[in-house]
Structures are given as C-alpha cells and as structure tokens.
Write a protein that holds these residues in place. Structure first.
Motif, PDB file in Angstrom:
ATOM      1  N   ALA A 291      45.469  45.181  38.812  1.00  0.00           N
ATOM      2  CA  ALA A 291      46.020  44.235  37.726  1.00  0.00           C
ATOM      3  C   ALA A 291      45.843  44.765  36.410  1.00  0.00           C
ATOM      4  O   ALA A 291      45.058  45.546  35.919  1.00  0.00           O
ATOM      5  N   VAL A 292      46.727  44.284  35.378  1.00  0.00           N
ATOM      6  CA  VAL A 292      46.636  44.779  34.024  1.00  0.00           C
ATOM      7  C   VAL A 292      45.778  43.340  33.521  1.00  0.00           C
ATOM      8  O   VAL A 292      46.155  42.325  33.533  1.00  0.00           O
ATOM      9  N   LEU A 293      44.767  43.791  32.762  1.00  0.00           N
ATOM     10  CA  LEU A 293      43.909  42.681  32.122  1.00  0.00           C
ATOM     11  C   LEU A 293      44.252  42.276  30.729  1.00  0.00           C
ATOM     12  O   LEU A 293      44.720  43.028  30.061  1.00  0.00           O
ATOM     13  N   VAL A 294      44.086  41.051  30.632  1.00  0.00           N
ATOM     14  CA  VAL A 294      43.916  40.411  29.238  1.00  0.00           C
ATOM     15  C   VAL A 294      42.532  39.850  29.245  1.00  0.00           C
ATOM     16  O   VAL A 294      42.210  39.149  30.028  1.00  0.00           O
ATOM     17  N   ARG A 310      44.521  44.383  27.434  1.00  0.00           N
ATOM     18  CA  ARG A 310      44.864  43.922  25.996  1.00  0.00           C
ATOM     19  C   ARG A 310      43.684  42.936  25.629  1.00  0.00           C
ATOM     20  O   ARG A 310      43.458  42.060  26.616  1.00  0.00           O
ATOM     21  N   LYS A 311      43.054  43.411  24.658  1.00  0.00           N
ATOM     22  CA  LYS A 311      41.882  42.597  24.281  1.00  0.00           C
ATOM     23  C   LYS A 311      42.369  41.452  23.049  1.00  0.00           C
ATOM     24  O   LYS A 311      43.281  41.675  22.230  1.00  0.00           O
ATOM     25  N   VAL A 312      41.966  40.272  23.290  1.00  0.00           N
ATOM     26  CA  VAL A 312      42.246  39.048  22.556  1.00  0.00           C
ATOM     27  C   VAL A 312      41.026  39.225  21.763  1.00  0.00           C
ATOM     28  O   VAL A 312      39.855  38.838  21.898  1.00  0.00           O
ATOM     29  N   GLU A 313      41.115  38.802  20.221  1.00  0.00           N
ATOM     30  CA  GLU A 313      40.090  38.575  19.306  1.00  0.00           C
ATOM     31  C   GLU A 313      39.582  37.223  19.232  1.00  0.00           C
ATOM     32  O   GLU A 313      38.306  37.225  19.236  1.00  0.00           O
ATOM     33  N   ASN A 314      40.461  36.421  19.642  1.00  0.00           N
ATOM     34  CA  ASN A 314      40.029  34.950  19.733  1.00  0.00           C
ATOM     35  C   ASN A 314      40.357  34.467  21.163  1.00  0.00           C
ATOM     36  O   ASN A 314      41.527  34.694  21.567  1.00  0.00           O
ATOM     37  N   VAL A 315      39.480  33.547  21.643  1.00  0.00           N
ATOM     38  CA  VAL A 315      39.673  33.223  23.227  1.00  0.00           C
ATOM     39  C   VAL A 315      40.426  31.817  22.909  1.00  0.00           C
ATOM     40  O   VAL A 315      39.865  30.701  23.107  1.00  0.00           O
ATOM     41  N   ASP A 316      41.560  31.919  22.541  1.00  0.00           N
ATOM     42  CA  ASP A 316      42.368  30.440  22.392  1.00  0.00           C
ATOM     43  C   ASP A 316      43.569  30.781  22.957  1.00  0.00           C
ATOM     44  O   ASP A 316      44.001  31.708  23.440  1.00  0.00           O
ATOM     45  N   ARG A 325      52.398  37.363  26.878  1.00  0.00           N
ATOM     46  CA  ARG A 325      53.930  37.526  26.583  1.00  0.00           C
ATOM     47  C   ARG A 325      54.339  39.001  26.461  1.00  0.00           C
ATOM     48  O   ARG A 325      55.338  39.495  26.995  1.00  0.00           O
ATOM     49  N   VAL A 326      53.333  39.648  25.643  1.00  0.00           N
ATOM     50  CA  VAL A 326      53.713  41.282  25.337  1.00  0.00           C
ATOM     51  C   VAL A 326      53.699  41.971  26.977  1.00  0.00           C
ATOM     52  O   VAL A 326      54.644  42.596  26.934  1.00  0.00           O
ATOM     53  N   LEU A 327      52.996  41.597  27.622  1.00  0.00           N
ATOM     54  CA  LEU A 327      52.813  42.351  29.154  1.00  0.00           C
ATOM     55  C   LEU A 327      54.034  41.783  29.920  1.00  0.00           C
ATOM     56  O   LEU A 327      54.629  42.691  30.744  1.00  0.00           O
ATOM     57  N   VAL A 328      54.509  40.463  29.793  1.00  0.00           N
ATOM     58  CA  VAL A 328      55.543  40.130  30.636  1.00  0.00           C
ATOM     59  C   VAL A 328      56.627  40.772  30.214  1.00  0.00           C
ATOM     60  O   VAL A 328      57.644  41.286  31.342  1.00  0.00           O
ATOM     61  N   GLY A 331      57.568  45.889  31.112  1.00  0.00           N
ATOM     62  CA  GLY A 331      56.808  46.737  32.115  1.00  0.00           C
ATOM     63  C   GLY A 331      56.487  48.182  32.070  1.00  0.00           C
ATOM     64  O   GLY A 331      55.515  48.441  32.918  1.00  0.00           O
ATOM     65  N   ASP A 332      56.971  48.845  31.036  1.00  0.00           N
ATOM     66  CA  ASP A 332      56.399  50.301  30.829  1.00  0.00           C
ATOM     67  C   ASP A 332      54.939  50.314  30.626  1.00  0.00           C
ATOM     68  O   ASP A 332      54.022  51.092  30.773  1.00  0.00           O
ATOM     69  N   LEU A 333      54.649  49.027  29.740  1.00  0.00           N
ATOM     70  CA  LEU A 333      53.096  48.949  29.053  1.00  0.00           C
ATOM     71  C   LEU A 333      52.367  48.606  30.148  1.00  0.00           C
ATOM     72  O   LEU A 333      51.166  49.104  30.472  1.00  0.00           O
TER      73      LEU A 333
END
Length: 376
Positions: A291-294, A310-316, A325-328, A331-333
């Motif tokens: 799995a690709v992680l957020v 993909r790290k998020v700065e804020n858990v919101d 959305r970036v990952l959706v 596909g190459d990423l």
C-alpha cells in the motif's frame, strides 16, 4: 543444545514471556503487542524453550507453549498469579511486555531471575516527585528495558539518565516472506486502526468522503478495532462516511489474516495518527503489503515510513484529502512509492530484531551468571 551469538557459545535458555492483561494471544483479535510478541518468539533461537504466560484466550496462536493465567478482580492477586505461573516454568530469564506494575511484582517475587521489560507505548509522564520515585524504583528492578523506537525512549531517558543506560531500542519487525502483495491493486483507500481519536480515524473519514464524492471508481474500507467505550468515535466515523456509503465498507475487530489481506490488495492506506506513535506497526504492515501510505509522521511513524509515503503536516480533512487526491491521480507516483515502501520495509525484517533480542537475553544471562560467581 547450544547456539552461537556474536561468536559466543551460550546454552539455550528457558524464557518466560508475560503478556499484559488486555492481550489476546491468538489469531482472532490480537493486539499489536500480541503480534509483535508472537513474531519475536517465532523467530528466536530460543523458541522451543519459551513459555508464554497470558490470560485466557479462545484459541491461542498454534505451536507455542502457553500457560494460561487466570484473571482476578484484584490486581494484586492477578500479579501473584503471574508470579506463580512464572515460578512454575523455572525460566532463566523473564520478559514482560508493556505492563510495568506486573513486571515489578514479578521481579519482587522471583528475585534470582533477571526481568526484562519490553515496552510498546509511551510511559506516563510522572506528575509529581512520588510518581517519579515510583518509576525509578520499578525500572530499577529490571535488568534491561526494550523500546520500539528512539521516539518513545527519548522522554524516558531524559528524565531517567541512569536507567536510560540500561535501555535499548529494538524495533518491531515483520517476516516479509509471509507477505504476498498483489500486482493488480484495488482502487481502494484503507484505514486500519483503533476507534480512538488519537488514531485520526475521524479526519480520515472526512477526507475520504471529500475524495470519493468526485471519484466514483474508487472505494474505501475502514477496519476499526473497537471496545465498548469506543462507541462514540465509531458513530462519528460512520456519520462522516454516510454520504458516500455506497463506496465504503466498515468492518470491526477482524482477524489479523483479513487485515493483512486488505493491506496486500489496496492502493492507498491511511495512518494519520494524531498522537506521537511509539512505533507504527500499522504503517509497516501497509509498506509490506504494497500500500502507498498517507501518514502524519508523528513519533515513530517518521522512522518507519521514511520517504516511502505522503506525509501530511496537519491531521485534518483538507491536508489528508489533498494527499489522497495526488495519489489517486498519479499512478506513476504510486508505483514509485510502492517500490520505495518495499525497500523501507526490509529495514524492519523481524529476523534482525529477533536476533538482537536473543543477543540481549544472552548478555543479561551472562551478566547474572558472572554476578553469582563473584558473590559465591
């Protein structure tokens, strides 16, 4: 029978492993601690001479020596039951997972056998001088303390510098040979975690709702571990996902085999922990499953995931939704991060950690044997 650890020949040891009171040492509903303990024991050189002491479970993990310890309404009587069970096993070393009061009681009751406390979570910050003294007194009884990450050890070592010298970081691990990531992945977003605010399930649900509203080909799955007092959080997550309920499945208290299969098939997994994770086993399972992680990068998550997510700065809602959305849409990423995730997971091969634990146990036993020689 003998084994060689770091060039030193040691006899196989009788090891007693004591699990905490909320443990479920079996395949149906194991806690993260049960899974870690099982993995470490299964890959230990001393597995055939290891006894697990735990409260009753419907069906224990197979192929282990298990001694059932009855739970009592009195915490003191329960601790004494553990002491009696351990004494009967006649171990050379005792390893107590997580529960410090039980470990201290065992150390008091079995004075000639070294006790190692294996922590999995942040210890409570002492609020006053008495609590600090009690922490020092309890940990002073242990030959060593084991911690899953520097993130969880650091606060303890900063206030307990002497005891910190007897502490060692040994990360949790997985046997990657057990994992079979699918090549063709489901267009699915997966959340696995306790139904507790600290795990970020509610902001994850709000983010998933926002993404799925304009992604009809994608689905989501929430696998929640819940207790009776988690009802409110479960209801909030269900309400958040209600507008996209045709694209979402919610499951509760699944066996580990089912959770593992979910990680092996989904495209994206969410680990948006709000608090400082002691380690982040769920994140490691996601990497191993492909799995690709957020993720939030809080606490031990940063070390587990590294750059493979993909790290998020804020858990919101907004930040999590943006990362999904970036990952959706790329596909190459996803494929690049998936490959990086496999390499990152290799750093946490359980064979490495199990060997380090074996070496620690052998070292402690060697120290105790030398101490008895000098005393004699």
């Amino acid at each position: 029978m003998f084994v060689v650890l770091r060039g030193r020949v040691v006899s196989v040891m009788r090891v007693s492993v004591v699990l905490p009171r909320n443990a479920h040492f079996g395949p149906e509903q194991p806690t993260a601690i049960d899974l870690c303990a099982s993995d470490f024991i299964r890959h230990s050189e001393f597995v055939s001479d290891t006894t697990i002491h735990c409260h009753p479970v419907l069906r224990p993990f197979p192929d282990y020596k298990v001694r059932i310890v009855e739970r009592h309404r009195s915490a003191r009587r329960t601790s004494l039951n553990f002491v009696e069970s351990v004494v009967a096993a006649q171990p050379d070393i005792i390893v107590v997972h997580q529960h410090v009061p039980t470990a201290a009681a065992i150390a008091e009751g079995v004075r000639n056998t070294p006790v190692v406390i294996h922590r999995h979570a942040h210890p409570k910050q002492p609020k006053n001088a008495f609590q600090l003294w009690r922490e020092t007194w309890r940990y002073g009884k242990f030959a060593r303390s084991v911690w899953p990450s520097e993130a969880v050890l650091a606060p303890f070592a900063s206030r307990q510098p002497v005891l910190g010298q007897r502490a060692v970081v040994i990360p949790n691990g997985l046997n990657l040979a057990d994992w079979t990531p699918a090549v063709e992945r489901r267009q699915e977003i997966l959340f696995v975690g306790r139904a507790h605010p600290e795990k970020g399930g509610l902001p994850a649900a709000n983010a998933v709702r926002a993404v799925l509203a304009d992604q009809p080909d994608w689905r989501a799955r929430f696998v929640l571990s819940r207790a009776e007092d988690d009802t409110s959080e479960v209801e909030k997550i269900q309400a958040a996902l209600a507008p996209v309920q045709d694209q979402v499945e919610i499951a509760h208290n699944l066996p580990f085999a089912a959770v593992k299969a979910d990680f092996e098939r989904c495209e994206i997994a969410l680990v948006p922990s709000v608090y400082q994770e002691p380690f982040g086993r769920t994140a490691l399972e996601g990497l191993a499953g492909g799995a690709v992680l957020v993720h939030s990068g809080r606490g031990g998550l940063a070390g587990v995931v590294g750059e493979a997510g993909r790290k998020v700065e804020n858990v919101d809602t907004d930040d999590i939704a943006a990362a999904i959305r970036v990952l959706v849409h790329d596909g190459d990423l996803r494929r690049g991060l998936r490959a990086a995730g496999f390499k990152q997971a290799e750093r946490f091969d359980v064979h490495k950690s199990a060997t380090r634990l074996d070496e620690l146990y052998a070292s402690v036993r060697h120290e105790v044997a030398n101490t008895y020689k000098v005393a004699g």
